[in-house]
Structures are given as C-alpha cells and as structure tokens.
Design an enzyme around this catalytic site. Sequence first.
Site: not given
Length: 340
Positions: A80, A183, A219
């Site tokens: 990620r 992220k 989210e």
Amino acid sequence: MNNVDWKTLPFGYTDTDYNVRCYYRNGKWGQIEVSSSTDISIHMAATCLHYGQEGFDGLKAYTGKDGKVRIFRWEENAKRMQSTANRVLMAAPPLELFHEMVKMAVKLNARFVPPYGYGATLYIRPLLIGTGPEVGVKPADEYLFMIFVCPVGPYFKDGFKPVDMMVSRNYDRAAPQGTGTVKVGGNYAASLMSLAEAKKLGYSSTIYLDAKEKKYIDECGPANFFGIKGKSYITPKSESILPSITNKSLMQLAEYLGYTVERRQVPFEELAEFEETAECGTAAVITPIKKIVDPVAGKTFTYGDGVNPGPVCTELFTKYTAIQFGEAEDPFGWTEVVDV
C-alpha cells in the site's frame, strides 16, 4: 516502561528509544540509519511541505499469549505504501527494505512493546516524504523513508463498544479518481473539519457519502465501513476509498466463517436494512456503530440494543484479535514472529 499503566494507555504519541531512516538520493536507496532523534532536518523548499509529496502507513506489533512478538500483514502495508508513492510520484520503498526496517524498529524498541493481556500494542508508523527542494510543481529527486514506533492503547477510550456516527453532507474526504485510494496526509487534512463538527455535536466520527452524487456510503471517518445483513458482510466499493488492510482481512475471515462477502456500492437508504454496522481499521480493528444520524436529511438509523456490540461484530472482533495476539491458530499466514 516498568511503571506504565498498560490498562489506561491512550492511543497517542510517546517517545521511544530509536527510529530508523533511509534516504533515496541519486536514483537509489542508501543504507538504513538508526537515530535516537525525534527531529527531521529538511530543506524549506522540500516538496512534502509545498506540494504534498508525503505518504504514511500504520501497522502493529503484538505480544502474544506465548510471549512472542508478532507483526501483522506487513507485506500488505508495504504494497500500500508503494501504491501511495506511485500515485504522488515518490520513490517507492522496496518490499525488502520496508520489511527490514519494520523488524529493526520493533527490535530496537523491544522494551516498549506492551505485555500480553492489556489489549495494548506497539504502533508502527512508516513515513515517506519528498525532501528535495523545488519551487515548481514537480516531484522531488530526494526522499526520506523512516519508521518510528510507540506503544498505544485502544483507539477509542471505551474500547470495543458501540458508538454514534454522523453523516457528513457538507464535506468530502476525497473524490473519485483523486487520492482517496492511497494514504496521503491531504486526505486526512480534508477530514478534520467534518470530524471536529461531529465531535462538537457528540458523535465519535463521521460517515462520508460519495463525492459525486451523495447517494452511496463511502468511508467511515478515517476507516472503512461495513454492514451485516443476515449472513452477508457488505462493504462499499468506491473509487475514493482507501483499501483497508483490516477490512480486507475481515472479508477473508468472514468468508472463512461462512458469511457471504459483498463488496459493492451501498446506497444510503440501505442503512435502514442492516442489522449491524461498524467501522474497521488498524487502530481500532472494529468499532461497532449503535446509531447513525443524518442531521441534514433528518434521518436516524439505530442498531442493536444501544449498549452491546452485535453478535457478528463480536465474533469477527474476537477471532481476528485472537489471531493477532497468538491466542488462536492463524490459518491465513497473516502473522510473523519477530525475534526481539
């Protein structure tokens, strides 16, 4: 750390002994460096300060029932971080470098790994920033990858207890085809205003709808959302959602336990059909939701008895954390023992 009250340890930053660093210069990664300093010296024109060339991740180390220290799915975090780096044109740390630095950070700070039995963990924070100076909008040519750690308690002070959430219609966390799937700090900066408003009104966090049409659940604050309907585990599919490693793991676990997993668009109206809802992420694992309030639409959705987590969330949380803490067999090969 002998005088720490592990039962009341907050989820917050605490100084530890060392962090580890590695610089990318002249087109290659250098040697890993160990530092006892909490400071970073960077150029005032560094791209991380001006153009958001920054990414981070988060994973944990756990002291198991057998006394061994385990890290959980580090490779997923490493992948990620590579995805994050690629999205904002940073040098991506190789998986082997990420792995070595994670283990090194845990070993160097072994005395800060909380003992078994308190639900506390060692939080591991990888950070990647553009350090090369630029005044034009372009990628840096130098980067710093570092990892620091700190012992933490539960993300929510009440632990595994249901919370209230507020639907955010006035703010978006991320947009389709933007950076919501990686992220980067900017996504979290974009969520601060809505989170502050929710907390001011007495809610634990916010639920975001899709930025394009405001029709679907996206989210849940800084975490992924899922709902339970019968024997189905349902979680949103969106172009602006961060792929949560916890959610990915819970989906595997749910299938293993005989649930049907559906990753699809979740219409706002479907909130009325769920028997249980929750947010999930590395920090809290699972946080059940007892009430979702939409102050703009004037709607409220309630779940369970308002006091206790639902049976499915409880089963998933119990079995998931049992694997992390070495209390149960790990049929998925998620954990790795670190020799500290």
